[in-house]
Design a protein around this motif. Structure first.
Motif, short mmCIF file in Angstrom:
data_model
loop_
_atom_site.label_atom_id
_atom_site.label_comp_id
_atom_site.label_asym_id
_atom_site.label_seq_id
_atom_site.Cartn_x
_atom_site.Cartn_y
_atom_site.Cartn_z
N LEU A 1 25.93 -14.78 0.85
CA LEU A 1 25.47 -16.16 1.00
C LEU A 1 25.58 -16.61 2.45
O LEU A 1 24.69 -17.32 2.95
CB LEU A 1 26.30 -17.08 0.10
CG LEU A 1 25.89 -18.55 0.07
CD1 LEU A 1 24.47 -18.70 -0.48
CD2 LEU A 1 26.87 -19.36 -0.80
N PHE A 2 26.63 -16.19 3.13
CA PHE A 2 26.78 -16.51 4.55
C PHE A 2 25.61 -15.92 5.35
O PHE A 2 25.11 -16.56 6.30
CB PHE A 2 28.10 -15.96 5.08
CG PHE A 2 28.31 -16.18 6.56
CD1 PHE A 2 28.56 -17.44 7.06
CD2 PHE A 2 28.23 -15.11 7.45
CE1 PHE A 2 28.73 -17.65 8.43
CE2 PHE A 2 28.40 -15.31 8.81
CZ PHE A 2 28.65 -16.58 9.31
N GLY A 3 25.18 -14.72 4.98
CA GLY A 3 24.02 -14.12 5.64
C GLY A 3 22.78 -14.99 5.48
O GLY A 3 21.98 -15.13 6.41
N SER A 4 22.63 -15.61 4.31
CA SER A 4 21.48 -16.50 4.08
C SER A 4 21.56 -17.73 4.96
O SER A 4 20.54 -18.20 5.48
CB SER A 4 21.43 -16.91 2.60
OG SER A 4 21.27 -15.79 1.76
N PHE A 5 22.77 -18.25 5.16
CA PHE A 5 22.95 -19.39 6.07
C PHE A 5 22.61 -18.98 7.51
O PHE A 5 22.06 -19.78 8.28
CB PHE A 5 24.38 -19.92 5.99
CG PHE A 5 24.62 -20.87 4.86
CD1 PHE A 5 24.07 -22.14 4.87
CD2 PHE A 5 25.39 -20.49 3.77
CE1 PHE A 5 24.28 -23.02 3.82
CE2 PHE A 5 25.61 -21.36 2.71
CZ PHE A 5 25.05 -22.63 2.74
N GLN B 1 23.33 -10.34 4.59
CA GLN B 1 22.93 -10.71 3.23
C GLN B 1 22.80 -9.48 2.35
O GLN B 1 23.27 -9.45 1.21
CB GLN B 1 21.60 -11.48 3.26
CG GLN B 1 21.17 -12.03 1.92
CD GLN B 1 19.70 -12.38 1.89
OE1 GLN B 1 18.84 -11.50 1.99
NE2 GLN B 1 19.40 -13.67 1.76
N TRP B 2 22.13 -8.45 2.88
CA TRP B 2 21.98 -7.20 2.13
C TRP B 2 23.35 -6.61 1.80
O TRP B 2 23.58 -6.16 0.67
CB TRP B 2 21.17 -6.19 2.94
CG TRP B 2 21.17 -4.82 2.31
CD1 TRP B 2 20.34 -4.36 1.34
CD2 TRP B 2 22.10 -3.75 2.58
NE1 TRP B 2 20.67 -3.07 0.98
CE2 TRP B 2 21.76 -2.68 1.74
CE3 TRP B 2 23.18 -3.60 3.46
CZ2 TRP B 2 22.45 -1.47 1.74
CZ3 TRP B 2 23.88 -2.41 3.46
CH2 TRP B 2 23.52 -1.36 2.62
N TRP C 1 18.34 -16.87 -5.86
CA TRP C 1 17.44 -18.03 -5.79
C TRP C 1 17.83 -18.96 -4.66
O TRP C 1 16.97 -19.43 -3.90
CB TRP C 1 17.44 -18.78 -7.12
CG TRP C 1 16.55 -19.99 -7.10
CD1 TRP C 1 16.93 -21.28 -7.25
CD2 TRP C 1 15.14 -20.02 -6.88
NE1 TRP C 1 15.85 -22.12 -7.15
CE2 TRP C 1 14.73 -21.36 -6.92
CE3 TRP C 1 14.18 -19.03 -6.65
CZ2 TRP C 1 13.41 -21.75 -6.73
CZ3 TRP C 1 12.86 -19.41 -6.46
CH2 TRP C 1 12.48 -20.75 -6.51
N ILE C 2 19.13 -19.21 -4.50
CA ILE C 2 19.59 -20.06 -3.40
C ILE C 2 19.20 -19.46 -2.05
O ILE C 2 18.72 -20.15 -1.15
CB ILE C 2 21.12 -20.26 -3.48
CG1 ILE C 2 21.48 -21.11 -4.70
CG2 ILE C 2 21.66 -20.92 -2.20
CD1 ILE C 2 22.97 -21.24 -4.94
N SER C 3 19.37 -18.14 -1.91
CA SER C 3 19.02 -17.46 -0.67
C SER C 3 17.53 -17.56 -0.39
O SER C 3 17.11 -17.80 0.75
CB SER C 3 19.45 -15.99 -0.74
OG SER C 3 20.84 -15.86 -0.85
#
Length: 232
Positions: A48-52, A79-80, A110-112
């Protein structure tokens, strides 16, 4: 890569994506090396941090300077790493929670996806922002197909033929690099990705409906056989 694949880690799902062999070797390498203090949920948080990071790269590129898009490439790797290892580490440590992990994985995916699409909407200019919405909607469509396929076949797969989440990440990373080198290219490449996803989703939806029809007929036939046996 000489690393062998730990087949135990991947027995719960069938992979058909083009990078599956290399990806599974890499995951097999990383999993035993994850410190015990990092749990499966901790790896989900890392993903999730990767998505941010990806969202932040778009914002920084828009309001500071374009080369910040390269941060998004790092974000996709983070993220991966989190997304691919969270479930695998649970299997490796014999702490898997099938339905908990399944639900958490879908929600985080979905959030990502929404964060990536939102980042592009901030970065894109004019009407190109709409392709960011289209990208999120089309990827959401692909996610729904995978869940329905699981419901109909009882077999879980996250790939659409040769393409899976990893390939999508690699493609988007290439798009980010292209935008740094050639300003404005991202707008047209995202449109091409949307077109490709639309075609793939249409094909997969047709296959899904055929599978649903086949299961309906199979269940109807089994019901008729059961009734005939009871009457006999």
């Amino acid at each position: 890569m000489s690393q062998k694949i730990n087949k135990k880690l991947f027995q719960d799902r069938k992979r058909t994506n083009v990078l599956s062999s290399s990806e599974q070797k890499l995951i097999s390498y990383f999993v035993p090396r994850v410190p015990n203090c990092i749990s499966s949920d901790g790896l989900t948080a890392i993903g999730l941090f990767g998505s941010f990071m990806i969202l932040g790269s778009f914002l920084l590129a828009e309001y500071v300077s374009r080369p910040w898009l390269l941060l998004g490439i790092v974000g996709f790797f983070v993220q991966w790493f989190g997304d691919s290892l969270d479930g695998r580490i649970a299997y490796y440590r014999n702490k898997s929670r099938k339905w908990y992990g399944f639900a958490l994985d879908i929600v985080m995916d979905w959030i990502s996806t929404v964060m990536i699409g939102l980042g592009y909407v901030f970065y894109a200019s004019g009407d190109f922002k709409y392709s960011g919405f289209a990208l999120v909607a089309l990827y959401g469509w692909a996610m729904i197909i995978s869940q329905l396929r699981y419901r109909i076949t009882d077999k879980y797969t996250i790939d659409a033929g040769l393409l899976g989440p990893t390939e999508i990440r690699v493609i988007i990373c290439a798009v980010l690099l292209s935008e740094v080198l050639f300003v404005g290219s991202i707008n047209y490449l995202v449109i091409l990705i949307c077109i490709a996803l639309f075609v793939i989703n249409c094909v997969d939806t047709k296959k899904l409906l055929n599978m649903g029809d086949e299961r309906d007929w199979a269940e109807k036939k089994n019901k008729e056989v059961s009734l005939n046996e009871e009457e006999a």
